[in-house]
Design an enzyme around this catalytic site. Structure first.
Site, PDB file in Angstrom:
ATOM      1  N   GLN A 268      33.455  12.919  64.303  1.00  0.00           N
ATOM      2  CA  GLN A 268      34.798  13.315  64.771  1.00  0.00           C
ATOM      3  C   GLN A 268      35.880  12.538  64.027  1.00  0.00           C
ATOM      4  O   GLN A 268      36.896  13.120  63.615  1.00  0.00           O
ATOM      5  CB  GLN A 268      34.916  13.103  66.287  1.00  0.00           C
TER       6      GLN A 268
ATOM      7  N   PHE B 271      27.866  11.636  66.489  1.00  0.00           N
ATOM      8  CA  PHE B 271      29.050  12.123  67.215  1.00  0.00           C
ATOM      9  C   PHE B 271      30.357  11.403  66.845  1.00  0.00           C
ATOM     10  O   PHE B 271      31.323  12.037  66.404  1.00  0.00           O
ATOM     11  CB  PHE B 271      28.786  11.998  68.726  1.00  0.00           C
TER      12      PHE B 271
ATOM     13  N   TYR C 167      12.655  14.324  68.509  1.00  0.00           N
ATOM     14  CA  TYR C 167      12.997  12.921  68.204  1.00  0.00           C
ATOM     15  C   TYR C 167      12.543  11.994  69.323  1.00  0.00           C
ATOM     16  O   TYR C 167      11.802  11.033  69.098  1.00  0.00           O
ATOM     17  CB  TYR C 167      14.515  12.779  67.972  1.00  0.00           C
TER      18      TYR C 167
ATOM     19  N   THR D 150      14.613   3.645  72.104  1.00  0.00           N
ATOM     20  CA  THR D 150      15.806   4.310  72.637  1.00  0.00           C
ATOM     21  C   THR D 150      15.669   4.607  74.128  1.00  0.00           C
ATOM     22  O   THR D 150      14.549   4.797  74.631  1.00  0.00           O
ATOM     23  CB  THR D 150      16.019   5.638  71.872  1.00  0.00           C
ATOM     24  N   ASP D 151      16.802   4.713  74.805  1.00  0.00           N
ATOM     25  CA  ASP D 151      16.777   5.107  76.227  1.00  0.00           C
ATOM     26  C   ASP D 151      16.354   6.563  76.407  1.00  0.00           C
ATOM     27  O   ASP D 151      16.018   6.983  77.509  1.00  0.00           O
ATOM     28  CB  ASP D 151      18.141   4.859  76.887  1.00  0.00           C
ATOM     29  N   GLU D 152      16.380   7.343  75.298  1.00  0.00           N
ATOM     30  CA  GLU D 152      16.046   8.773  75.421  1.00  0.00           C
ATOM     31  C   GLU D 152      14.597   9.016  75.824  1.00  0.00           C
ATOM     32  O   GLU D 152      14.247  10.131  76.197  1.00  0.00           O
ATOM     33  CB  GLU D 152      16.321   9.499  74.101  1.00  0.00           C
TER      34      GLU D 152
ATOM     35  N   LYS E 114       9.639   8.978  69.517  1.00  0.00           N
ATOM     36  CA  LYS E 114       9.956   7.578  69.855  1.00  0.00           C
ATOM     37  C   LYS E 114       9.121   7.137  71.062  1.00  0.00           C
ATOM     38  O   LYS E 114       8.604   6.014  71.097  1.00  0.00           O
ATOM     39  CB  LYS E 114      11.452   7.410  70.164  1.00  0.00           C
TER      40      LYS E 114
HETATM   41  P1  NAD Z   1      19.531   5.654  60.892  1.00  0.00           P
HETATM   42  O1  NAD Z   1      19.060   7.056  60.753  1.00  0.00           O
HETATM   43  O2  NAD Z   1      20.955   5.330  60.627  1.00  0.00           O
HETATM   44  O3  NAD Z   1      18.653   4.704  59.928  1.00  0.00           O
HETATM   45  C1  NAD Z   1      17.275   4.829  59.784  1.00  0.00           C
HETATM   46  C2  NAD Z   1      16.845   4.049  58.548  1.00  0.00           C
HETATM   47  O4  NAD Z   1      15.424   4.141  58.431  1.00  0.00           O
HETATM   48  C3  NAD Z   1      17.430   4.598  57.241  1.00  0.00           C
HETATM   49  O5  NAD Z   1      17.909   3.540  56.441  1.00  0.00           O
HETATM   50  C4  NAD Z   1      16.253   5.310  56.590  1.00  0.00           C
HETATM   51  O6  NAD Z   1      16.321   5.322  55.160  1.00  0.00           O
HETATM   52  C5  NAD Z   1      15.087   4.455  57.091  1.00  0.00           C
HETATM   53  N1  NAD Z   1      13.811   5.195  57.075  1.00  0.00           N
HETATM   54  C6  NAD Z   1      13.556   6.446  57.553  1.00  0.00           C
HETATM   55  N2  NAD Z   1      12.274   6.770  57.338  1.00  0.00           N
HETATM   56  C7  NAD Z   1      11.685   5.705  56.745  1.00  0.00           C
HETATM   57  C8  NAD Z   1      10.371   5.426  56.293  1.00  0.00           C
HETATM   58  N3  NAD Z   1       9.380   6.330  56.416  1.00  0.00           N
HETATM   59  N4  NAD Z   1      10.113   4.221  55.727  1.00  0.00           N
HETATM   60  C9  NAD Z   1      11.109   3.306  55.584  1.00  0.00           C
HETATM   61  N5  NAD Z   1      12.380   3.513  55.981  1.00  0.00           N
HETATM   62  C10 NAD Z   1      12.659   4.697  56.558  1.00  0.00           C
HETATM   63  O7  NAD Z   1      19.088   5.214  62.342  1.00  0.00           O
HETATM   64  P2  NAD Z   1      19.806   4.238  63.396  1.00  0.00           P
HETATM   65  O8  NAD Z   1      20.754   5.023  64.201  1.00  0.00           O
HETATM   66  O9  NAD Z   1      20.259   3.019  62.700  1.00  0.00           O
HETATM   67  O10 NAD Z   1      18.551   3.886  64.335  1.00  0.00           O
HETATM   68  C11 NAD Z   1      17.699   2.790  64.012  1.00  0.00           C
HETATM   69  C12 NAD Z   1      16.672   2.614  65.113  1.00  0.00           C
HETATM   70  O11 NAD Z   1      17.322   2.378  66.354  1.00  0.00           O
HETATM   71  C13 NAD Z   1      15.784   3.829  65.314  1.00  0.00           C
HETATM   72  O12 NAD Z   1      14.468   3.374  65.589  1.00  0.00           O
HETATM   73  C14 NAD Z   1      16.377   4.520  66.530  1.00  0.00           C
HETATM   74  O13 NAD Z   1      15.392   5.242  67.231  1.00  0.00           O
HETATM   75  C15 NAD Z   1      16.868   3.323  67.316  1.00  0.00           C
HETATM   76  N6  NAD Z   1      17.987   3.558  68.229  1.00  0.00           N
HETATM   77  C16 NAD Z   1      19.139   4.139  67.771  1.00  0.00           C
HETATM   78  C17 NAD Z   1      20.231   4.278  68.637  1.00  0.00           C
HETATM   79  C18 NAD Z   1      21.540   4.874  68.160  1.00  0.00           C
HETATM   80  O14 NAD Z   1      22.447   5.026  68.958  1.00  0.00           O
HETATM   81  N7  NAD Z   1      21.708   5.199  66.885  1.00  0.00           N
HETATM   82  C19 NAD Z   1      20.116   3.848  69.968  1.00  0.00           C
HETATM   83  C20 NAD Z   1      18.900   3.290  70.406  1.00  0.00           C
HETATM   84  C21 NAD Z   1      17.859   3.136  69.525  1.00  0.00           C
HETATM   85  O1  DAU Z   2      20.669   7.170  73.421  1.00  0.00           O
HETATM   86  C1  DAU Z   2      20.255   6.626  72.210  1.00  0.00           C
HETATM   87  C2  DAU Z   2      20.258   7.684  71.138  1.00  0.00           C
HETATM   88  O2  DAU Z   2      21.634   7.925  70.805  1.00  0.00           O
HETATM   89  C3  DAU Z   2      19.480   7.282  69.887  1.00  0.00           C
HETATM   90  O3  DAU Z   2      18.126   7.174  70.220  1.00  0.00           O
HETATM   91  C4  DAU Z   2      19.655   8.309  68.752  1.00  0.00           C
HETATM   92  O4  DAU Z   2      19.017   7.833  67.576  1.00  0.00           O
HETATM   93  C5  DAU Z   2      21.139   8.486  68.501  1.00  0.00           C
HETATM   94  O5  DAU Z   2      21.336   9.480  67.501  1.00  0.00           O
HETATM   95  C6  DAU Z   2      21.853   8.870  69.784  1.00  0.00           C
HETATM   96  O6  DAU Z   2      21.418  10.191  70.220  1.00  0.00           O
HETATM   97  P1  DAU Z   2      22.452  11.287  70.767  1.00  0.00           P
HETATM   98  O7  DAU Z   2      21.829  12.602  70.602  1.00  0.00           O
HETATM   99  O8  DAU Z   2      22.978  10.881  72.094  1.00  0.00           O
HETATM  100  O9  DAU Z   2      23.637  11.026  69.682  1.00  0.00           O
HETATM  101  P2  DAU Z   2      24.611  12.028  68.873  1.00  0.00           P
HETATM  102  O10 DAU Z   2      25.583  11.150  68.154  1.00  0.00           O
HETATM  103  O11 DAU Z   2      23.855  13.022  68.077  1.00  0.00           O
HETATM  104  O12 DAU Z   2      25.367  12.814  70.021  1.00  0.00           O
HETATM  105  C7  DAU Z   2      26.054  12.116  71.063  1.00  0.00           C
HETATM  106  C8  DAU Z   2      26.570  13.168  72.040  1.00  0.00           C
HETATM  107  O13 DAU Z   2      27.601  13.929  71.410  1.00  0.00           O
HETATM  108  C9  DAU Z   2      25.514  14.161  72.461  1.00  0.00           C
HETATM  109  O14 DAU Z   2      25.726  14.488  73.832  1.00  0.00           O
HETATM  110  C10 DAU Z   2      25.777  15.383  71.575  1.00  0.00           C
HETATM  111  C11 DAU Z   2      27.281  15.331  71.381  1.00  0.00           C
HETATM  112  N1  DAU Z   2      27.812  15.847  70.092  1.00  0.00           N
HETATM  113  C12 DAU Z   2      27.230  15.430  68.936  1.00  0.00           C
HETATM  114  C13 DAU Z   2      27.723  15.833  67.721  1.00  0.00           C
HETATM  115  C14 DAU Z   2      27.090  15.390  66.412  1.00  0.00           C
HETATM  116  C15 DAU Z   2      28.937  16.679  70.083  1.00  0.00           C
HETATM  117  O15 DAU Z   2      29.494  17.037  71.135  1.00  0.00           O
HETATM  118  N2  DAU Z   2      29.442  17.062  68.881  1.00  0.00           N
HETATM  119  C16 DAU Z   2      28.888  16.696  67.689  1.00  0.00           C
HETATM  120  O16 DAU Z   2      29.421  17.078  66.624  1.00  0.00           O
END
Ligand code: NAD
Ligand code: DAU
Length: 333
Positions: free
Chosen positions: A193, A189, A149, A122-124, A153
């Site tokens: 919503q 997020f 988190y 992730t970019d975080e 990562k």
């Molecule tokens: P998600 O939470 O939707 O899915 C995670 C999956 O991993 C689930 O299916 C869960 O059951 C599985 N899992 C969790 N723990 C496990 C374990 N111990 N063994 C096997 N499976 C397990 O997550 P996501 O949003 O799809 O993110 C996937 C990947 O992408 C993560 O590595 C996250 O850091 C990365 N990522 C997410 C975002 C984003 O915007 N969501 C952005 C950049 C990177």
């Molecule tokens: O940047 C990549 C990351 O993006 C991934 O690594 C994470 O796995 C993914 O969950 C996401 O992280 P964020 O914390 O940015 O995502 P989230 O959807 O939780 O929140 C997005 C933005 O919206 C953040 O600034 C918090 C805000 N937010 C979130 C929720 C759930 C709200 O304002 N209201 C809400 O109800």
């Protein structure tokens, strides 16, 4: 030639979109390894051809299982993680187990069997930027994670880098910005919503909503990962982003408008502790070196498609909704 690809976390949001993408765009066979935590969903893999996709219920921390599955694969693409910042602030332990120990377990097996490994991150890991900072994140930006988190990562990225250097692991890493699209858990997020509006609750904005995220469609993340798996240089880190910076207030008002609601029909709730202000990705290395470009250029159009998906797939998200909102209520969010 068709490959055997092991996709960890393939029942989650981005992992399942990647599995659908592989089935549609390659001849590869896929094994999904997923623990099916609250975030994993069988329904996200429904309809995929059984002769191409095998689903294994299991934990990436299970060394014996991981060893066997990696021995049987050509490539590992590692998505599995605890992924939600808000959860990590209330219960960090599963983040350490899955994100750190799980990644360690996988890279040990990948090095033993000399298999190509792609680590999804992730970019975080880079921390956050000021709103007016002209710089964006690159693979040279120092690590500075804010939450449990993002720090786990970051730790997992550093393990992969160390395994490349010390043990010759054939790995690449990608750090992507915020994804949106179908099959994202309603804790996040955008789906929170949309589904709040669909059930008649008001959307919830943390603080003033000025925080900026750099949105990319999950299919564009998938195409970038496939390109890196096929052509990325071992040991390199590629940042994935689609120039999609928008602040949360703006995204929420757009959702309300697209769903036929007044633009101010939402509530401000308590802000996230340590809330990162802005993420922004410079993806020029990926674009220039590997010739990748995103297909989704119009965020509002992608958002409209995503809203349509949640409207049409209530049976997918309804079972998660009440428990998710109950947890948020306890936190005042
Ligand atoms: P998600 O939470 O939707 O899915 C995670 C999956 O991993 C689930 O299916 C869960 O059951 C599985 N899992 C969790 N723990 C496990 C374990 N111990 N063994 C096997 N499976 C397990 O997550 P996501 O949003 O799809 O993110 C996937 C990947 O992408 C993560 O590595 C996250 O850091 C990365 N990522 C997410 C975002 C984003 O915007 N969501 C952005 C950049 C990177
Ligand atoms: O940047 C990549 C990351 O993006 C991934 O690594 C994470 O796995 C993914 O969950 C996401 O992280 P964020 O914390 O940015 O995502 P989230 O959807 O939780 O929140 C997005 C933005 O919206 C953040 O600034 C918090 C805000 N937010 C979130 C929720 C759930 C709200 O304002 N209201 C809400 O109800």
């Amino acid at each position: 030639m068709a490959r055997r690809i092991l996709v960890t976390g393939g029942a989650g949001f981005i992992g399942s979109n990647f599995v659908h993408y592989l089935v549609a765009n390659t001849d590869d066979s896929v094994t999904v390894l997923d623990k099916f935590t609250y975030a994993g969903n069988e329904a996200s893999l429904a309809g995929l051809p059984e002769d191409r996709v095998t689903v294994v219920h299991g934990d990436i921390c299970d060394a014996e299982l991981v060893d066997r599955l990696i021995a049987e694969s050509d490539v590992v693409v590692h998505y599995a993680a605890e992924s939600h910042n808000d959860n990590s602030l209330h219960d960090p332990r599963p983040f350490l187990d899955t994100n750190i120990i799980g990644t360690y377990t996988l890279i040990e097996a990948a090095r033993r069997h000399e298999k190509r490994f792609h680590h999804i991150s992730t970019d975080e890991v880079y921390g956050d930027l000021e709103l007016d900072d002209p710089e964006r994140f690159t693979d040279q930006t120092p690590y500075n994670p804010s939450s449990p988190y993002s720090s786990t990562k970051a730790g997992s990225d550093l393990l992969v880098r160390a395994w490349v250097r010390s043990f010759g692991l054939q790995a690449t890493i990608s750090n992507c910005s915020n994804n949106y699209g179908p099959r994202q858990h309603v804790e996040k997020f955008i789906p929170r919503q949309i589904t709040n509006i669909l059930v008649g609750d008001r959307p919830k904005l943390y603080g003033e909503g000025l925080n900026v995220r750099d949105w990319i469609h999950a299919d564009d993340h998938s195409s970038a990962v496939l390109r890196i798996v096929e052509a990325g240089r071992i040991g390199e880190t590629y940042l994935i982003g689609a120039d999609g910076e928008r602040n949360n207030k703006d995204v929420l008002e757009t959702i309300l408008e697209l769903m036929g609601q007044p633009r101010d029909a939402y509530e401000h709730v308590v802000d996230r502790p340590g809330h990162d202000l802005r993420y922004a990705i410079d993806a020029s290395k990926l674009r220039d070196e590997l010739g990748w470009a995103p297909a989704y250029q119009d965020f509002d159009r992608g958002l409209a498609d995503t809203i349509a998906w949640y409207r049409e797939n209530e049976p997918w998200w309804r079972p998660q909704k009440d428990a998710t909102e109950a947890k948020y209520r306890e936190q005042g969010q």
